[in-house]
Design a protein around this motif. Structure first.
Motif, short mmCIF file in Angstrom:
data_model
loop_
_atom_site.label_atom_id
_atom_site.label_comp_id
_atom_site.label_asym_id
_atom_site.label_seq_id
_atom_site.Cartn_x
_atom_site.Cartn_y
_atom_site.Cartn_z
N VAL A 191 0.85 -1.18 0.00
CA VAL A 191 0.00 0.00 0.00
C VAL A 191 0.89 1.23 0.00
O VAL A 191 2.02 1.20 0.50
N THR A 192 0.39 2.32 -0.59
CA THR A 192 1.16 3.56 -0.64
C THR A 192 0.31 4.69 -0.08
O THR A 192 -0.82 4.91 -0.53
N VAL A 193 0.84 5.39 0.89
CA VAL A 193 0.15 6.53 1.49
C VAL A 193 0.17 7.68 0.49
O VAL A 193 1.19 7.96 -0.14
N ARG A 194 -0.98 8.37 0.34
CA ARG A 194 -1.07 9.42 -0.66
C ARG A 194 -1.84 10.63 -0.12
O ARG A 194 -2.37 10.61 1.00
N SER A 195 -1.90 11.66 -0.95
CA SER A 195 -2.51 12.92 -0.56
C SER A 195 -3.96 12.73 -0.13
O SER A 195 -4.74 12.03 -0.78
N GLY A 196 -4.32 13.38 0.98
CA GLY A 196 -5.68 13.33 1.50
C GLY A 196 -5.98 12.16 2.41
O GLY A 196 -7.07 12.06 2.96
N ASP A 197 -5.02 11.26 2.59
CA ASP A 197 -5.24 10.07 3.43
C ASP A 197 -5.27 10.41 4.91
O ASP A 197 -4.65 11.38 5.36
N ALA A 198 -5.97 9.56 5.65
CA ALA A 198 -5.80 9.48 7.10
C ALA A 198 -4.82 8.35 7.34
O ALA A 198 -5.13 7.18 7.11
N LEU A 199 -3.63 8.69 7.75
CA LEU A 199 -2.58 7.70 8.02
C LEU A 199 -2.65 7.30 9.49
O LEU A 199 -2.50 8.14 10.38
N LEU A 200 -2.86 6.01 9.74
CA LEU A 200 -2.91 5.47 11.09
C LEU A 200 -1.69 4.59 11.30
O LEU A 200 -1.40 3.72 10.49
N VAL A 201 -0.99 4.82 12.40
CA VAL A 201 0.26 4.11 12.69
C VAL A 201 0.07 3.23 13.92
O VAL A 201 -0.16 3.74 15.02
N HIS A 202 0.15 1.92 13.71
CA HIS A 202 -0.06 0.96 14.80
C HIS A 202 1.28 0.58 15.42
O HIS A 202 2.13 -0.06 14.78
N THR A 203 1.47 0.97 16.68
CA THR A 203 2.67 0.60 17.43
C THR A 203 2.36 -0.42 18.52
O THR A 203 3.27 -1.03 19.08
N GLY A 204 1.07 -0.57 18.85
CA GLY A 204 0.68 -1.40 19.98
C GLY A 204 0.80 -0.69 21.31
O GLY A 204 0.66 -1.31 22.37
N ASN A 205 1.03 0.62 21.28
CA ASN A 205 1.31 1.36 22.50
C ASN A 205 0.14 1.33 23.50
O ASN A 205 0.33 1.04 24.68
N VAL A 206 -1.07 1.61 23.02
CA VAL A 206 -2.22 1.60 23.92
C VAL A 206 -2.45 0.21 24.50
O VAL A 206 -2.69 0.04 25.70
#
Length: 319
Positions: A191-206
């Motif tokens: 997948v490629t992140v592009r203009s207008g996206d909502a980028l969600l980053v999963h680290t497992g932190n919560v």
């Protein structure tokens, strides 16, 4: 930091305030920042990507009996009125009654919440050069209120699963997410992140904090998150919204007190980038693997509250 990612110096990170700036890009009076990248065409394409209708909430309960589960600040207080008030008002017995209540939310606490553009300032300025002095305890945020996001965040969402990239349920506390991590996750997931996206980053932190408990309170807590070096990636991809299962920034940041949370400061002030903190992304990561896709229709609707710098929210991913 990985060997592929040279760590920028503090001076180089400070240069991001100008080199990555969106000030004036959408006009001198712009109040939306990166939400301008969510065009009608972007919304229509995102909606057209829905295939099964499967929906996943990306928030957790806001619970007055557990108001600060992440040690990020109390999120809610709740007070009920007594019963019998309807009968008292009409002066006669009635077969029905009603309960009313007061709910007070500290939106920047442990709950899943949107950070508006007046939340952080730098050298006396908010996004687009608006004076930070125009946000006051009495008048609220007069120029960059969350209510300006009247159309919500309706766009294509992309999850980059950094925890899965490294074969773990959650990253180590204080582990930075670098541009190399983001690029590797894109390649791994196709997948490629592009203009207008909502980028969600999963680290497992919560998930880690809820499982093991926090190791400190607020900025003193060690958390996995994005490193300051990721800011050029976010600007180049022209994302509209950044979401994270934590407070976005790796803690400690590796820089001085002025840059204790550089992703927040540079993102909000220079880019005009809207943030969603403390999301629940564990289930979403599982559903993405099950569905075999890492993009989805993303919907988050901040409240139309005038003069506020944040809003509680229940973002939803639809496949």
């Amino acid at each position: 930091m990985s060997g592929a990612d040279p760590t920028p110096t503090e001076s180089e990170v400070l240069d991001y305030f100008t080199s990555l700036s969106n000030w004036g890009r959408w006009g001198a009076d712009d109040r939306l920042g990166t939400l301008n990248t969510i065009t009608d065409e972007v919304r229509a394409a995102a909606a057209a990507s829905i295939r099964t209708g499967r929906a996943v909430s990306l928030s957790r309960d806001i619970d007055p009996h557990a108001p600060d589960p992440l040690a990020s600040g109390n999120s809610v207080v709740q007070r009920f009125t007594g019963t019998g008030e309807v009968e008292e008002h009409f002066g006669q017995p009635l077969r029905f009654d009603a309960v009313t209540e007061f709910v007070g939310i500290a939106a920047h606490g442990s709950n899943t919440h949107v950070d508006g553009l007046a939340h952080y300032s730098w050298e006396g300025c908010n996004y687009n050069g608006f004076p930070a002095s125009e946000t006051t305890s009495l008048g609220g945020a007069r120029r960059l209120s969350v209510h300006h996001a009247v159309h919500g965040f309706l766009t294509r969402g992309v999850l980059l699963d950094i925890a899965a990239l490294h074969g773990v349920d959650w990253l180590e506390r204080g582990r930075p997410v670098t541009p190399a991590d983001l690029l590797a996750a894109e390649a791994r997931q196709g997948v490629t992140v592009r203009s207008g996206d909502a980028l969600l980053v999963h680290t497992g932190n919560v998930a880690r904090i809820l499982h093991e408990g926090p190791d400190a309170v607020g900025p003193a807590a060690r958390q996995a998150g994005l490193h300051a070096s990721s800011m050029p990636f976010l600007r180049e991809r022209d994302i509209a919204v950044l979401g994270n299962d934590g407070v976005q920034d790796v803690q400690p940041s590796g820089y001085g007190l002025d840059l204790i949370r550089p992703v927040h400061t540079i993102g909000l002030v220079a880019l005009g980038l809207w943030l969603i903190d403390n999301m629940e992304l564990t289930e979403l990561a599982s559903v993405c693997r099950d569905e075999g896709r890492w993009e989805f229709f993303f919907a988050a609707l901040p409240w139309r509250m005038v003069g506020v710098t944040s809003s509680a929210s229940n973002p939803v991913a639809i496949f």
